[in-house]
Design a protein around this motif. Structure first.
Motif, PDB file in Angstrom:
ATOM      1  N   ALA A 553      76.305  91.002  62.969  1.00 55.44           N
ATOM      2  CA  ALA A 553      76.046  89.672  62.392  1.00 55.44           C
ATOM      3  C   ALA A 553      76.296  88.586  63.431  1.00 55.44           C
ATOM      4  CB  ALA A 553      76.914  89.460  61.152  1.00 55.44           C
ATOM      5  N   LEU A 554      77.357  88.750  64.228  1.00 49.74           N
ATOM      6  CA  LEU A 554      77.641  87.782  65.293  1.00 49.74           C
ATOM      7  C   LEU A 554      76.562  87.830  66.377  1.00 49.74           C
ATOM      8  CD1 LEU A 554      81.496  88.351  65.572  1.00 49.74           C
ATOM      9  CD2 LEU A 554      80.343  86.369  64.567  1.00 49.74           C
ATOM     10  N   TYR A 555      76.053  89.018  66.683  1.00 53.92           N
ATOM     11  CA  TYR A 555      74.948  89.120  67.640  1.00 53.92           C
ATOM     12  C   TYR A 555      73.720  88.377  67.122  1.00 53.92           C
ATOM     13  CZ  TYR A 555      77.211  92.799  70.497  1.00 53.92           C
ATOM     14  OH  TYR A 555      78.030  93.506  71.331  1.00 53.92           O
ATOM     15  N   ARG A 556      73.398  88.560  65.848  1.00 53.02           N
ATOM     16  CA  ARG A 556      72.237  87.877  65.277  1.00 53.02           C
ATOM     17  C   ARG A 556      72.423  86.368  65.314  1.00 53.02           C
ATOM     18  NH1 ARG A 556      72.931  91.905  61.443  1.00 53.02           N
ATOM     19  NH2 ARG A 556      73.640  90.431  59.860  1.00 53.02           N
ATOM     20  N   ALA A 557      73.671  85.921  65.066  1.00 51.17           N
ATOM     21  CA  ALA A 557      73.941  84.486  65.144  1.00 51.17           C
ATOM     22  C   ALA A 557      73.711  83.987  66.566  1.00 51.17           C
ATOM     23  CB  ALA A 557      75.378  84.204  64.700  1.00 51.17           C
ATOM     24  N   SER A 558      74.163  84.750  67.553  1.00 49.08           N
ATOM     25  CA  SER A 558      73.973  84.343  68.944  1.00 49.08           C
ATOM     26  C   SER A 558      72.498  84.332  69.319  1.00 49.08           C
ATOM     27  CB  SER A 558      74.751  85.286  69.870  1.00 49.08           C
ATOM     28  OG  SER A 558      74.601  84.902  71.216  1.00 49.08           O
ATOM     29  N   GLN A 559      71.758  85.340  68.872  1.00 52.97           N
ATOM     30  CA  GLN A 559      70.322  85.386  69.164  1.00 52.97           C
ATOM     31  C   GLN A 559      69.597  84.187  68.560  1.00 52.97           C
ATOM     32  OE1 GLN A 559      69.552  89.353  67.601  1.00 52.97           O
ATOM     33  NE2 GLN A 559      69.285  90.168  69.661  1.00 52.97           N
ATOM     34  N   ALA A 573      85.217  95.329  70.652  1.00 55.00           N
ATOM     35  CA  ALA A 573      84.070  96.193  70.926  1.00 55.00           C
ATOM     36  C   ALA A 573      82.791  95.393  71.134  1.00 55.00           C
ATOM     37  CB  ALA A 573      83.878  97.191  69.778  1.00 55.00           C
ATOM     38  N   LEU A 574      82.847  94.077  70.976  1.00 51.04           N
ATOM     39  CA  LEU A 574      81.669  93.219  71.170  1.00 51.04           C
ATOM     40  C   LEU A 574      81.500  92.910  72.659  1.00 51.04           C
ATOM     41  CD1 LEU A 574      80.637  90.126  69.124  1.00 51.04           C
ATOM     42  CD2 LEU A 574      81.031  89.844  71.571  1.00 51.04           C
ATOM     43  N   ARG A 575      80.242  92.893  73.109  1.00 46.59           N
ATOM     44  CA  ARG A 575      79.918  92.526  74.491  1.00 46.59           C
ATOM     45  C   ARG A 575      79.452  91.072  74.520  1.00 46.59           C
ATOM     46  NH1 ARG A 575      78.975  96.998  77.934  1.00 46.59           N
ATOM     47  NH2 ARG A 575      78.816  99.010  76.873  1.00 46.59           N
ATOM     48  N   PRO A 576      80.231  90.162  75.086  1.00 50.42           N
ATOM     49  CA  PRO A 576      79.806  88.754  75.119  1.00 50.42           C
ATOM     50  C   PRO A 576      78.932  88.458  76.334  1.00 50.42           C
ATOM     51  CG  PRO A 576      82.001  88.958  76.017  1.00 50.42           C
ATOM     52  CD  PRO A 576      81.581  90.350  75.620  1.00 50.42           C
ATOM     53  N   GLY A 577      78.156  87.392  76.219  1.00 51.06           N
ATOM     54  CA  GLY A 577      77.417  86.871  77.362  1.00 51.06           C
ATOM     55  C   GLY A 577      76.291  87.743  77.879  1.00 51.06           C
ATOM     56  N   VAL A 578      75.786  88.664  77.054  1.00 51.33           N
ATOM     57  CA  VAL A 578      74.694  89.541  77.471  1.00 51.33           C
ATOM     58  C   VAL A 578      73.363  88.855  77.161  1.00 51.33           C
ATOM     59  CG1 VAL A 578      73.583  91.779  77.131  1.00 51.33           C
ATOM     60  CG2 VAL A 578      76.091  91.605  77.098  1.00 51.33           C
ATOM     61  N   GLU A 583      74.362  85.678  74.357  1.00 49.12           N
ATOM     62  CA  GLU A 583      74.503  84.636  75.384  1.00 49.12           C
ATOM     63  C   GLU A 583      75.402  83.486  74.944  1.00 49.12           C
ATOM     64  OE1 GLU A 583      70.748  83.613  77.483  1.00 49.12           O
ATOM     65  OE2 GLU A 583      69.865  85.169  76.205  1.00 49.12           O
ATOM     66  N   THR A 584      75.495  83.226  73.647  1.00 51.64           N
ATOM     67  CA  THR A 584      76.300  82.085  73.169  1.00 51.64           C
ATOM     68  C   THR A 584      77.689  82.511  72.708  1.00 51.64           C
ATOM     69  OG1 THR A 584      75.536  82.274  70.879  1.00 51.64           O
ATOM     70  CG2 THR A 584      74.177  80.958  72.381  1.00 51.64           C
ATOM     71  N   ILE A 585      78.065  83.766  72.949  1.00 54.36           N
ATOM     72  CA  ILE A 585      79.367  84.264  72.495  1.00 54.36           C
ATOM     73  C   ILE A 585      80.354  84.257  73.650  1.00 54.36           C
ATOM     74  CG2 ILE A 585      80.637  86.188  71.473  1.00 54.36           C
ATOM     75  CD1 ILE A 585      78.109  87.096  70.111  1.00 54.36           C
ATOM     76  N   ARG A 586      81.527  83.678  73.407  1.00 58.16           N
ATOM     77  CA  ARG A 586      82.634  83.706  74.362  1.00 58.16           C
ATOM     78  C   ARG A 586      83.804  84.457  73.722  1.00 58.16           C
ATOM     79  NH1 ARG A 586      84.200  77.743  75.951  1.00 58.16           N
ATOM     80  NH2 ARG A 586      84.401  77.597  73.685  1.00 58.16           N
ATOM     81  N   VAL A 587      84.478  85.278  74.513  1.00 53.44           N
ATOM     82  CA  VAL A 587      85.646  86.016  74.024  1.00 53.44           C
ATOM     83  C   VAL A 587      86.822  85.729  74.950  1.00 53.44           C
ATOM     84  CG1 VAL A 587      86.643  88.271  73.504  1.00 53.44           C
ATOM     85  CG2 VAL A 587      84.216  87.851  73.041  1.00 53.44           C
ATOM     86  N   ARG A 588      87.940  85.316  74.362  1.00 53.11           N
ATOM     87  CA  ARG A 588      89.152  85.030  75.110  1.00 53.11           C
ATOM     88  C   ARG A 588      90.316  85.839  74.506  1.00 53.11           C
ATOM     89  NH1 ARG A 588      85.596  82.879  77.569  1.00 53.11           N
ATOM     90  NH2 ARG A 588      85.394  80.654  78.113  1.00 53.11           N
ATOM     91  N   SER A 589      91.311  86.096  75.326  1.00 53.86           N
ATOM     92  CA  SER A 589      92.528  86.767  74.861  1.00 53.86           C
ATOM     93  C   SER A 589      93.729  86.045  75.441  1.00 53.86           C
ATOM     94  CB  SER A 589      92.545  88.234  75.289  1.00 53.86           C
ATOM     95  OG  SER A 589      93.692  88.903  74.782  1.00 53.86           O
ATOM     96  N   LEU A 659      86.578  87.866  78.670  1.00 50.55           N
ATOM     97  CA  LEU A 659      85.892  89.153  78.605  1.00 50.55           C
ATOM     98  C   LEU A 659      84.458  89.021  79.079  1.00 50.55           C
ATOM     99  CD1 LEU A 659      85.860  92.163  77.726  1.00 50.55           C
ATOM    100  CD2 LEU A 659      85.179  91.362  75.430  1.00 50.55           C
ATOM    101  N   ASP A 660      84.053  89.930  79.968  1.00 53.91           N
ATOM    102  CA  ASP A 660      82.667  90.021  80.410  1.00 53.91           C
ATOM    103  C   ASP A 660      81.926  91.068  79.595  1.00 53.91           C
ATOM    104  OD1 ASP A 660      83.061  88.122  82.405  1.00 53.91           O
ATOM    105  OD2 ASP A 660      83.741  89.626  83.843  1.00 53.91           O
ATOM    106  N   GLY A 661      80.613  91.047  79.692  1.00 53.99           N
ATOM    107  CA  GLY A 661      79.793  91.958  78.907  1.00 53.99           C
ATOM    108  C   GLY A 661      79.988  93.416  79.244  1.00 53.99           C
ATOM    109  N   ASP A 662      80.527  93.717  80.443  1.00 55.73           N
ATOM    110  CA  ASP A 662      80.744  95.111  80.828  1.00 55.73           C
ATOM    111  C   ASP A 662      82.119  95.622  80.417  1.00 55.73           C
ATOM    112  OD1 ASP A 662      82.394  93.764  82.556  1.00 55.73           O
ATOM    113  OD2 ASP A 662      81.546  94.594  84.398  1.00 55.73           O
ATOM    114  N   GLY A 663      82.895  94.810  79.711  1.00 58.95           N
ATOM    115  CA  GLY A 663      84.214  95.236  79.256  1.00 58.95           C
ATOM    116  C   GLY A 663      85.342  94.834  80.178  1.00 58.95           C
ATOM    117  N   THR A 664      85.037  94.120  81.254  1.00 59.03           N
ATOM    118  CA  THR A 664      86.060  93.686  82.208  1.00 59.03           C
ATOM    119  C   THR A 664      86.725  92.403  81.733  1.00 59.03           C
ATOM    120  OG1 THR A 664      84.828  94.654  84.056  1.00 59.03           O
ATOM    121  CG2 THR A 664      86.502  93.012  84.597  1.00 59.03           C
TER     122      THR A 664
END
Length: 696
Positions: A553-559, A573-578, A583-589, A659-664
């Protein structure tokens, strides 16, 4: 319930198959972030030691539960391909590789960084050979008086089979030789867990307990030659398996399973690098494991025991003292009058738990106008003042109902003990649903007012009713006398204690019935708002983000172009910034002095933000197999403050991991930029960070 909320098509065919990160590796990367705090020279030294201890303890639990669970499913043929696309064997191999890397890094941090830094501050952790003769003599006396009496050496020969090695126990593998027959034998000596992990040889000079025992092996094997000795440690599957359909009581079933837990299969063998090949081969054979389950590190093992070193009375090596604010409810104000006046938003540990939530229950127990108290308890301390208040209320003739979750992982035995104390005091103790854990954080007080009317007062929170952890865990809570919430909470308690099938609520979202679908519906509403040109945004704060339906659902929102901000402490488990996906998703910890534990969900809703918080993480277990509750915050200033806090955490000028899209995960901290804001330190300094507007 179906995982498809039913309101909108999932459109999964438009999403790539590799859109999910592996949850097991993501958890290990979370623990890597804990390790990075231990490695940070700008943090107070003993706090770094504590983070190293937490890293080791976290990794123990990861192996006991996650690795053990995957191994068990593979052995029974139940393991399936993960959402990340990895086969079970691939997940296990990758997990082992990352865990090996982190354990070596952990050992190096202790040996090469923290131990020398501690020595500079007059705190030394030494091996036996490095102690002064006077210290060794003192420890010889200690061994004779306190250690020797509790040791039991177990030899392996034709008459004595290989002993059972309990999970997380530290042991010495000893090879002894009979000088008369030249025969060599293996013996195991268990390091007593009832004694300190590190023994103080002299003020602020410590040595591992196993070193003290190893130096005195001759007294355990009199007349024998000690050829070699090596420390080793075993981790076993310690996740509980309770058959919810059993006819015996849950209490008795859980006690039986706790005994069985000690005998779970081995999932990890830790050994010091110095171990000989012959002894290691013997351990591998007798424990029936393969070489991939062996973890060699430069000792000492079991660095979780460093917590005792972190507790030393050296305030100059710790975070500055912090006193929580008591402003939420003035001491001279009656707590029920204060709640009647307005909803009270609490933010622990910045707001005192003692003078708010604990006081709420204690005052209710003592107030003659209170007729009933109902509360959920998931984890609490054995000497909890809240439990004592509930007992006092029952003894005073009030109706007290306590919904206890016995299966709170690793707190089961303690929960059994105080559940029985509550029952002895006359409280109605309920153990929740078959097949579901009760994880929601609710308290309901029914009070007869002076005019004879009944009013319901509620507390809904994101954290456990645990006074000790409330000083360390970051959590939100709402104290309210709003009738709509009171009705919702009453209905939910009836659902927990009876057979109510109520699935809809006014101000609550409740799992497993309406929480996932309610969140997805609101995400989809943000998509529609964005398409219509109205303000749209999704903000989430949680401990873990794993549920594929919510992620999609979050991916669809970003699309669709909706900005999505996610503040996650642990697994993501989400890949941000792909490109084309997120592309509009940012993940911070954010990790730090306090454990970020609250769960908050904010939707822009066309410019009139809708904000919820509660007990639920975005994981399958929370949304499908637990009773969870979110409450909607309606006061305008409280909503604005919660949204403002989420935005501050996501700001580029705030210390966090990205978090980057590759899990880094990439850390942005004061180590690289002195101008970055430490949000927890900021909240400590500002104490009450919120505005208060009783008219909103």
């Amino acid at each position: 319930m179906s995982v498809n909320p039913g309101h909108f098509p999932l459109n999964e065919e438009s999403l790539p198959d590799d859109r999910f990160l592996d949850r097991e590796e993501s958890w290990l990367r979370f623990n890597q972030r804990v390790l990075e705090l231990a490695e940070d020279p700008q943090l107070p030294l003993l706090e770094r030691v504590r983070f190293l201890s937490i890293f080791a303890s976290n990794l123990d639990e990861f192996f006991m539960v996650r690795v053990a669970g995957l191994t068990r499913r593979m052995a029974t043929g139940l393991a399936v391909q993960s959402a990340s696309g990895r086969q079970p064997r691939e997940v296990l191999e990758r997990t082992a590789a990352v865990a090996h890397e982190l354990m070596l890094r952990n050992a190096e941090c202790f040996r090469g960084d923290l131990r020398p830094a501690l020595a500079k501050e007059g705190i030394e952790i030494l091996r036996w050979a490095d102690l002064a003769e006077t210290e060794q003599e003192r420890l010889r006396r200690l061994f004779r008086d306190r250690i020797y009496p509790v040791l039991t050496p177990l030899v392996v020969d034709s008459a004595h089979p290989f002993p059972y090695i309990s999970g997380l126990s530290l042991n010495l593998a000893v090879i002894v030789r009979d000088p008369e027959t030249e025969a060599r034998m293996f013996a195991r000596v268990k390091v007593p867990p009832v004694l300190p992990r590190f023994i103080e040889a002299s003020p602020n000079r410590f040595t591992p307990l196993e070193d003290v025992i190893a130096a005195h092996l001759g007294q355990l094997f009199v007349g024998m030659e000690v050829v070699e000795h090596h420390a080793f440690r075993v981790t076993r599957n310690q996740d509980l398996e309770i058959d919810d359909d059993i006819s015996e009581g849950l209490l008795q079933a859980l006690e039986r399973e706790l005994l069985r837990r000690r005998f779970g299969p081995v999932v990890r063998l830790e050994v010091e690098e110095s171990i000989s090949d012959a002894v290691l081969e013997l351990l591998i054979e007798e424990l029936t494991i393969d070489e991939g389950q062996v973890y060699k590190v430069d000792g000492p093992l079991d660095l979780a025991g460093l917590a005792a070193i972190a507790d030393l009375d050296r305030p100059e090596l710790k975070y500055p003292p912090f006193v929580p604010s008591k402003e939420a409810i003035p001491e001279d104000a009656g707590i029920f009058a204060a709640i009647r006046e307005r909803d009270i938003l609490l933010h622990h540990p910045y707001d005192s738990f003692t003078t708010t939530v604990q006081r709420f229950i204690e005052d209710a127990a003592a107030d003659p106008g209170v007729l009933a108290i109902k509360q959920t308890l998931y984890r609490t301390s054995g000497d909890s003042p809240i439990v004592q208040a509930l007992i006092s209320a029952s003894e005073a003739g009030k109706q007290v109902v306590v919904v206890v979750e016995l299966k709170a992982r690793f707190d089961e035995r303690a929960n059994i003990a105080w559940a029985r104390e509550l029952e002895k005091a006359g409280c109605h103790v309920v153990y929740g649903f078959v097949g579901l854990k009760t994880h929601c954080k609710l308290a309901l007080v029914v009070r007869q007012e002076r005019d004879g009317t009944l009013r319901r007062y509620c507390h809904i929170g994101t954290g456990n009713y645990h006074p000790k952890t409330a000083r360390l865990y970051e959590d939100f809570g709402l104290l309210t006398a709003e009738p709509e919430i009171g009705e919702d909470v009453s209905v939910l308690f009836n659902h927990l204690t009876g057979y109510s099938r109520q699935n809809s609520y006014g101000r609550l979202l409740v799992a497993p019935h309406s929480l996932r679908s309610g969140l997805v519906l609101r995400i989809e509403r943000e998509i529609e708002n964005h398409r219509a040109g109205r303000a749209a945004r999704v903000r989430v704060k949680c401990n873990s983000l794993v549920d594929e339906v919510v992620i999609d659902a979050l991916y669809r929102a970003s699309q669709a172009g909706v900005p999505v901000d996610i503040w996650v402490r642990g697994i993501c488990a989400l890949r941000p910034g792909v490109e084309g996906l997120s592309e509009t998703i940012r993940v911070r910890s954010i990790l730090g002095r306090f454990l970020e534990h609250s769960r908050v969900f904010a939707f822009e809703n066309g410019g009139e933000p809708e904000v919820w918080f509660g007990s639920a993480d975005l994981m399958h277990r929370n949304l499908d197999r637990r009773v969870e509750a979110l409450v909607r915050v309606t006061e305008r200033t409280q909503r604005a403050d919660l949204v403002g806090l989420l935005d501050k955490a996501m700001d580029d000028g705030t210390q966090a991991w990205w978090l980057d899209g590759d899990g880094t995960w990439t850390r942005r901290a004061a180590m690289t930029d002195d101008n970055l804001l430490d949000i927890q330190s900021h909240l400590v300094k500002s104490r009450r960070w919120r505005t208060v507007d009783a008219t909103s």
